[in-house]
Design a protein around this motif. Sequence first.
Motif, PDB file in Angstrom:
ATOM      1  N   SER A  17     -13.097  30.450  10.889  1.00 40.40           N
ATOM      2  CA  SER A  17     -12.929  29.909   9.547  1.00 40.40           C
ATOM      3  C   SER A  17     -11.691  29.039   9.495  1.00 40.40           C
ATOM      4  O   SER A  17     -10.871  29.036  10.395  1.00 40.40           O
ATOM      5  N   TRP A  36     -25.240  38.493   6.224  1.00 38.23           N
ATOM      6  CA  TRP A  36     -25.791  38.128   7.515  1.00 38.23           C
ATOM      7  C   TRP A  36     -25.711  39.328   8.443  1.00 38.23           C
ATOM      8  O   TRP A  36     -24.663  39.911   8.621  1.00 38.23           O
ATOM      9  N   LYS A  40     -22.003  35.983  14.324  1.00 36.78           N
ATOM     10  CA  LYS A  40     -22.010  34.551  14.558  1.00 36.78           C
ATOM     11  C   LYS A  40     -20.745  33.946  13.974  1.00 36.78           C
ATOM     12  O   LYS A  40     -20.147  34.511  13.066  1.00 36.78           O
ATOM     13  N   VAL A  42     -18.817  31.416  11.720  1.00 40.32           N
ATOM     14  CA  VAL A  42     -19.016  30.622  10.515  1.00 40.32           C
ATOM     15  C   VAL A  42     -17.711  29.890  10.221  1.00 40.32           C
ATOM     16  O   VAL A  42     -16.655  30.277  10.695  1.00 40.32           O
ATOM     17  N   SER A  97     -19.215  27.093   2.823  1.00 42.99           N
ATOM     18  CA  SER A  97     -19.442  27.703   4.137  1.00 42.99           C
ATOM     19  C   SER A  97     -20.433  26.886   4.948  1.00 42.99           C
ATOM     20  O   SER A  97     -21.295  26.198   4.396  1.00 42.99           O
ATOM     21  N   TRP A  98     -20.281  26.984   6.256  1.00 43.89           N
ATOM     22  CA  TRP A  98     -21.171  26.335   7.214  1.00 43.89           C
ATOM     23  C   TRP A  98     -21.567  27.348   8.280  1.00 43.89           C
ATOM     24  O   TRP A  98     -20.751  28.165   8.684  1.00 43.89           O
ATOM     25  N   ASN A  99     -22.800  27.284   8.712  1.00 42.58           N
ATOM     26  CA  ASN A  99     -23.341  28.112   9.780  1.00 42.58           C
ATOM     27  C   ASN A  99     -23.510  29.567   9.378  1.00 42.58           C
ATOM     28  O   ASN A  99     -23.613  30.438  10.222  1.00 42.58           O
ATOM     29  N   ALA A 100     -23.557  29.830   8.084  1.00 39.43           N
ATOM     30  CA  ALA A 100     -23.761  31.201   7.636  1.00 39.43           C
ATOM     31  C   ALA A 100     -25.246  31.440   7.379  1.00 39.43           C
ATOM     32  O   ALA A 100     -25.867  32.266   8.040  1.00 39.43           O
ATOM     33  N   HIS A 103     -28.341  27.672  10.755  1.00 36.73           N
ATOM     34  CA  HIS A 103     -27.641  27.335  11.998  1.00 36.73           C
ATOM     35  C   HIS A 103     -27.196  25.872  11.969  1.00 36.73           C
ATOM     36  O   HIS A 103     -27.989  24.979  11.710  1.00 36.73           O
ATOM     37  N   HIS A 107     -20.538  23.173  13.035  1.00 37.96           N
ATOM     38  CA  HIS A 107     -20.083  23.594  11.709  1.00 37.96           C
ATOM     39  C   HIS A 107     -18.599  23.366  11.465  1.00 37.96           C
ATOM     40  O   HIS A 107     -18.205  23.008  10.356  1.00 37.96           O
TER      41      HIS A 107
END
Length: 123
Positions: A17, A36, A40, A42, A97-100, A103, A107
């Motif tokens: 992050s 989630w 992974k 995020v 947020s990205w990639n949460a 995919h 990100h």
Amino acid sequence: STSSRTTSSRGSHSVASGVPVEGSAPKAKALLRTTWLCRKAVTLLVGDIAGFTAYARNHPVEALLELHSAYVSQLESVAKATRGVLTSLMGDRVVLSWNAANHIGNHGQQACTAALLLREALR
């Protein structure tokens, strides 16, 4: 992006992050743990408008609503353009947020692009 650690009932895992998760609002950590179900990376962008509270105290409600509406519109536009998600909005505080949920391979780069676009839009 920076990496930090957070602990859930399933153990410790890494979260990439823009800000450390440690010390963040418990609600945000709970969201990360429960939304989630896989490990992974995020990327989060957390921000607010500098001077917004003082502005709000010294301007009529109509001006405040107009500014806030334009701000939210820019946030939504930038999030869409960079494949991000507007995760939280409280007053002028925002979390994207990205990639949460979806995919996104790059990100971290998308979040940096969003930060630059928002900074430029808010000038």
